[in-house]
Design a protein around this motif. Structure first.
Motif, mmCIF file in Angstrom:
data_model
loop_
_atom_site.group_PDB
_atom_site.id
_atom_site.type_symbol
_atom_site.label_atom_id
_atom_site.label_comp_id
_atom_site.label_asym_id
_atom_site.label_seq_id
_atom_site.Cartn_x
_atom_site.Cartn_y
_atom_site.Cartn_z
ATOM 1 N N ALA A 8 9.682 3.807 14.807
ATOM 2 C CA ALA A 8 9.698 2.880 13.674
ATOM 3 C C ALA A 8 8.299 2.623 13.143
ATOM 4 C CB ALA A 8 10.369 1.567 14.075
ATOM 5 N N VAL A 9 7.321 2.473 14.031
ATOM 6 C CA VAL A 9 5.935 2.264 13.587
ATOM 7 C C VAL A 9 5.448 3.478 12.799
ATOM 8 C CG1 VAL A 9 3.537 2.060 14.369
ATOM 9 C CG2 VAL A 9 5.281 0.609 15.365
ATOM 10 N N GLN A 10 5.719 4.674 13.308
ATOM 11 C CA GLN A 10 5.267 5.895 12.638
ATOM 12 C C GLN A 10 5.906 6.041 11.261
ATOM 13 O OE1 GLN A 10 2.855 7.946 13.576
ATOM 14 N NE2 GLN A 10 3.125 9.070 11.679
ATOM 15 N N VAL A 11 7.214 5.848 11.192
ATOM 16 C CA VAL A 11 7.914 5.971 9.914
ATOM 17 C C VAL A 11 7.437 4.905 8.935
ATOM 18 C CG1 VAL A 11 10.183 5.772 8.806
ATOM 19 C CG2 VAL A 11 9.933 7.110 10.897
ATOM 20 N N THR A 12 7.266 3.687 9.429
ATOM 21 C CA THR A 12 6.810 2.601 8.561
ATOM 22 C C THR A 12 5.425 2.885 8.010
ATOM 23 O OG1 THR A 12 8.143 1.037 9.819
ATOM 24 C CG2 THR A 12 6.395 0.114 8.443
ATOM 25 N N LYS A 13 4.531 3.405 8.845
ATOM 26 C CA LYS A 13 3.190 3.756 8.362
ATOM 27 C C LYS A 13 3.279 4.789 7.248
ATOM 28 C CE LYS A 13 1.146 4.794 12.295
ATOM 29 N NZ LYS A 13 0.150 5.086 13.350
ATOM 30 N N GLU A 14 4.128 5.790 7.421
ATOM 31 C CA GLU A 14 4.269 6.827 6.399
ATOM 32 C C GLU A 14 4.817 6.258 5.093
ATOM 33 O OE1 GLU A 14 6.476 10.139 7.989
ATOM 34 O OE2 GLU A 14 5.206 10.221 9.775
ATOM 35 N N ILE A 15 5.804 5.371 5.204
ATOM 36 C CA ILE A 15 6.378 4.746 4.008
ATOM 37 C C ILE A 15 5.332 3.904 3.287
ATOM 38 C CG2 ILE A 15 8.030 2.998 3.219
ATOM 39 C CD1 ILE A 15 9.915 4.024 5.465
ATOM 40 N N VAL A 16 4.609 3.078 4.037
ATOM 41 C CA VAL A 16 3.609 2.195 3.426
ATOM 42 C C VAL A 16 2.497 3.011 2.773
ATOM 43 C CG1 VAL A 16 1.858 0.438 3.930
ATOM 44 C CG2 VAL A 16 4.151 0.213 4.881
ATOM 45 N N VAL A 17 2.056 4.076 3.427
ATOM 46 C CA VAL A 17 1.017 4.934 2.834
ATOM 47 C C VAL A 17 1.502 5.517 1.517
ATOM 48 C CG1 VAL A 17 -0.201 7.129 3.131
ATOM 49 C CG2 VAL A 17 -0.222 5.443 4.962
ATOM 50 N N LYS A 18 2.747 5.977 1.479
ATOM 51 C CA LYS A 18 3.297 6.527 0.228
ATOM 52 C C LYS A 18 3.320 5.473 -0.861
ATOM 53 C CE LYS A 18 4.094 10.785 1.034
ATOM 54 N NZ LYS A 18 3.338 11.810 0.338
ATOM 55 N N PHE A 19 3.754 4.262 -0.516
ATOM 56 C CA PHE A 19 3.775 3.187 -1.503
ATOM 57 C C PHE A 19 2.373 2.837 -1.985
ATOM 58 C CE2 PHE A 19 8.118 1.541 0.000
ATOM 59 C CZ PHE A 19 8.769 2.072 -1.105
ATOM 60 N N ILE A 20 1.397 2.890 -1.110
ATOM 61 C CA ILE A 20 0.013 2.643 -1.521
ATOM 62 C C ILE A 20 -0.443 3.749 -2.463
ATOM 63 C CG2 ILE A 20 -2.388 2.584 -0.717
ATOM 64 C CD1 ILE A 20 -1.360 1.029 1.765
ATOM 65 N N ILE A 25 2.209 -0.753 -3.499
ATOM 66 C CA ILE A 25 1.604 -1.684 -2.545
ATOM 67 C C ILE A 25 0.098 -1.457 -2.594
ATOM 68 C CG2 ILE A 25 1.381 -2.273 -0.096
ATOM 69 C CD1 ILE A 25 4.214 -1.291 0.348
ATOM 70 N N SER A 26 -0.662 -2.550 -2.509
ATOM 71 C CA SER A 26 -2.114 -2.409 -2.441
ATOM 72 C C SER A 26 -2.564 -2.764 -1.023
ATOM 73 C CB SER A 26 -2.799 -3.318 -3.460
ATOM 74 O OG SER A 26 -2.684 -4.665 -3.067
ATOM 75 N N PRO A 27 -3.727 -2.280 -0.631
ATOM 76 C CA PRO A 27 -4.218 -2.649 0.697
ATOM 77 C C PRO A 27 -4.330 -4.172 0.881
ATOM 78 C CG PRO A 27 -5.460 -0.792 -0.133
ATOM 79 C CD PRO A 27 -4.586 -1.281 -1.273
ATOM 80 N N GLY A 28 -4.516 -4.882 -0.207
ATOM 81 C CA GLY A 28 -4.651 -6.335 -0.126
ATOM 82 C C GLY A 28 -3.352 -7.066 0.155
ATOM 83 N N ASN A 29 -2.215 -6.466 -0.214
ATOM 84 C CA ASN A 29 -0.946 -7.162 0.025
ATOM 85 C C ASN A 29 -0.031 -6.397 0.971
ATOM 86 O OD1 ASN A 29 0.085 -5.087 -1.546
ATOM 87 N ND2 ASN A 29 0.969 -6.427 -3.093
ATOM 88 N N PHE A 30 -0.571 -5.409 1.656
ATOM 89 C CA PHE A 30 0.254 -4.588 2.540
ATOM 90 C C PHE A 30 0.872 -5.397 3.671
ATOM 91 C CE2 PHE A 30 -1.858 -3.909 6.547
ATOM 92 C CZ PHE A 30 -1.048 -3.048 7.256
ATOM 93 N N HIS A 31 0.196 -6.470 4.100
ATOM 94 C CA HIS A 31 0.733 -7.301 5.187
ATOM 95 C C HIS A 31 2.055 -7.962 4.809
ATOM 96 C CE1 HIS A 31 -1.423 -10.186 2.682
ATOM 97 N NE2 HIS A 31 -0.634 -11.107 3.188
ATOM 98 N N GLU A 32 2.307 -8.135 3.517
ATOM 99 C CA GLU A 32 3.564 -8.726 3.064
ATOM 100 C C GLU A 32 4.725 -7.752 3.214
ATOM 101 O OE1 GLU A 32 3.273 -10.244 -0.938
ATOM 102 O OE2 GLU A 32 1.204 -10.863 -0.592
ATOM 103 N N PHE A 33 4.430 -6.461 3.213
ATOM 104 C CA PHE A 33 5.471 -5.447 3.189
ATOM 105 C C PHE A 33 5.689 -4.736 4.520
ATOM 106 C CE2 PHE A 33 4.006 -5.900 -1.148
ATOM 107 C CZ PHE A 33 5.205 -6.024 -1.826
ATOM 108 N N PHE A 34 4.654 -4.640 5.340
ATOM 109 C CA PHE A 34 4.760 -3.834 6.549
ATOM 110 C C PHE A 34 5.856 -4.360 7.483
ATOM 111 C CE2 PHE A 34 3.823 -2.224 10.743
ATOM 112 C CZ PHE A 34 3.490 -0.907 10.488
#
Length: 61
Positions: A8-20, A25-34
């Motif tokens: 789940a951590v690996q998949v979530t990182k990949e999803i968040v990177v794609k959204f960035i 998603i911006s690096p400044g608000n990524f904590h809201e989405f992760f």
């Protein structure tokens, strides 16, 4: 940390990177989405594992 959590951590990182990368998603608000993305991915992985476990039990009967 069990295997499902690691996946789940690996998949979530990949999803968040794609959204960035696409600007959703911006690096400044990524904590809201992760966290919500992680929870959803983990729930999906675990439900699939449970389904697979039930299928294995049914086929063994």
């Amino acid at each position: 940390m069990d295997q499902a959590e690691k996946q789940a951590v690996q998949v979530t990182k990949e999803i968040v990177v794609k959204f960035i990368e696409v600007g959703r998603i911006s690096p400044g608000n990524f904590h809201e989405f992760f966290s919500p993305i992680y929870k959803e991915v983990l729930d999906t992985i675990r439900s699939k594992q449970e389904q697979n476990g039930q299928k294995e039990e049914e086929s063994a009967s």
